[in-house]
Design a protein around this motif. Structure first.
Motif, PDB file in Angstrom:
ATOM      1  N   UNK A  62      -2.771  44.471 -28.370  1.00  0.00           N
ATOM      2  CA  UNK A  62      -1.552  44.763 -29.131  1.00  0.00           C
ATOM      3  C   UNK A  62      -0.299  44.663 -28.255  1.00  0.00           C
ATOM      4  N   UNK A  63       0.779  44.168 -28.849  1.00  0.00           N
ATOM      5  CA  UNK A  63       2.038  44.067 -28.130  1.00  0.00           C
ATOM      6  C   UNK A  63       2.255  42.707 -27.493  1.00  0.00           C
ATOM      7  N   UNK A  64       3.498  42.436 -27.148  1.00  0.00           N
ATOM      8  CA  UNK A  64       3.877  41.170 -26.519  1.00  0.00           C
ATOM      9  C   UNK A  64       3.586  41.219 -25.030  1.00  0.00           C
ATOM     10  N   UNK A  65       2.854  40.230 -24.533  1.00  0.00           N
ATOM     11  CA  UNK A  65       2.569  40.160 -23.101  1.00  0.00           C
ATOM     12  C   UNK A  65       3.763  39.526 -22.381  1.00  0.00           C
ATOM     13  N   UNK A  66       4.204  40.171 -21.314  1.00  0.00           N
ATOM     14  CA  UNK A  66       5.376  39.716 -20.566  1.00  0.00           C
ATOM     15  C   UNK A  66       4.980  39.335 -19.147  1.00  0.00           C
ATOM     16  N   UNK A  67       5.606  38.260 -18.640  1.00  0.00           N
ATOM     17  CA  UNK A  67       5.298  37.761 -17.304  1.00  0.00           C
ATOM     18  C   UNK A  67       6.588  37.445 -16.558  1.00  0.00           C
TER      19      UNK A  67
END
Length: 225
Positions: free
Chosen positions: A66-71
């Protein structure tokens, strides 16, 4: 991608990208972000607790959570380790700003200060939001955060403030907390003993000033009628 395929969105630096599969590698992430040559870049994943973890080229990341993965990517062959409030973090550049350190600590940048622990007998150093501090000096850099606490004098009375800037409206409310705004009332604000950004002067509606310890501010009101 066919219409019935699930799309997984990720944010790499400041750009959004899409994948049609749940598991992607560091190689795929750097490729879709056009970070070439790949072996001269490193990529970090922002974890749920705010920390950043390096993703190796062959290592896989699960995008189905769940949720947006950020890099975050860096053109560097090294990573730099440091601590904030006792927690260990890694960064891919030799410098970092005070605002970024506060993001690692998960504190509000306007109501918390971040300090660098100075080794030896030197005094600890406060790092402003835009200020850069080096991470490539010998030893592990240690930082800690504290809530802002500034005492200013408004119309002769001390007020403890928990942030480093105040607007015209906020100062009026502090000076006259039990007075309702009236269309015929004009407020005038003058100040002195301020920081180097605004040591002295006047403030008009819509403006904001940086405050400092024992800053003196006078707020007056007059009736247009």
């Amino acid at each position: 991608m066919t219409p019935d395929q699930t799309c997984f969105k990720v944010k790499i630096d400041d750009s959004m990208f899409e994948f049609g599969e749940t598991m992607v590698t560091g190689h795929q992430l750097l490729t879709i972000a056009h970070k070439h040559p790949l072996d001269e870049h490193i990529i970090y994943q922002k974890l749920k607790d705010g920390q950043f973890e390096e993703i190796r080229l062959e290592e896989s990341v699960d995008l189905s959570q769940p949720g947006l993965e950020r890099f975050k990517t860096f053109r560097s062959a090294e990573s730099y380790r440091f601590t904030v409030d006792g927690r260990k973090f890694e960064w891919g550049a030799p410098v970092i700003t005070g605002r970024r350190l506060k993001k690692f600590a998960d504190v509000a940048p306007d109501t918390y200060d971040v300090w660098m622990n100075v080794r030896g007998k030197g005094e600890d150093q406060i790092i402003s939001n835009r200020e850069e501090v080096r991470l490539d000096t010998p030893g592990l850099e240690r930082f800690y955060t504290e809530q802002v606490s500034i005492t200013i004098i408004i119309n002769g009375r001390p007020h403890e403030i928990n942030k480093r800037s105040l607007s015209f409206t906020e100062l009026v409310q502090l000076a006259f907390p039990n007075v309702q705004p009236a269309p015929n009332t004009i407020h005038t604000i003058v100040f002195k003993n301020g920081p180097e950004e605004n040591p002295q002067g006047s403030l008009v509606e819509g403006q904001t000033i940086i405050i400092s310890e024992r800053m003196i501010i006078n707020v007056t009101k007059t009736d247009k009628s």
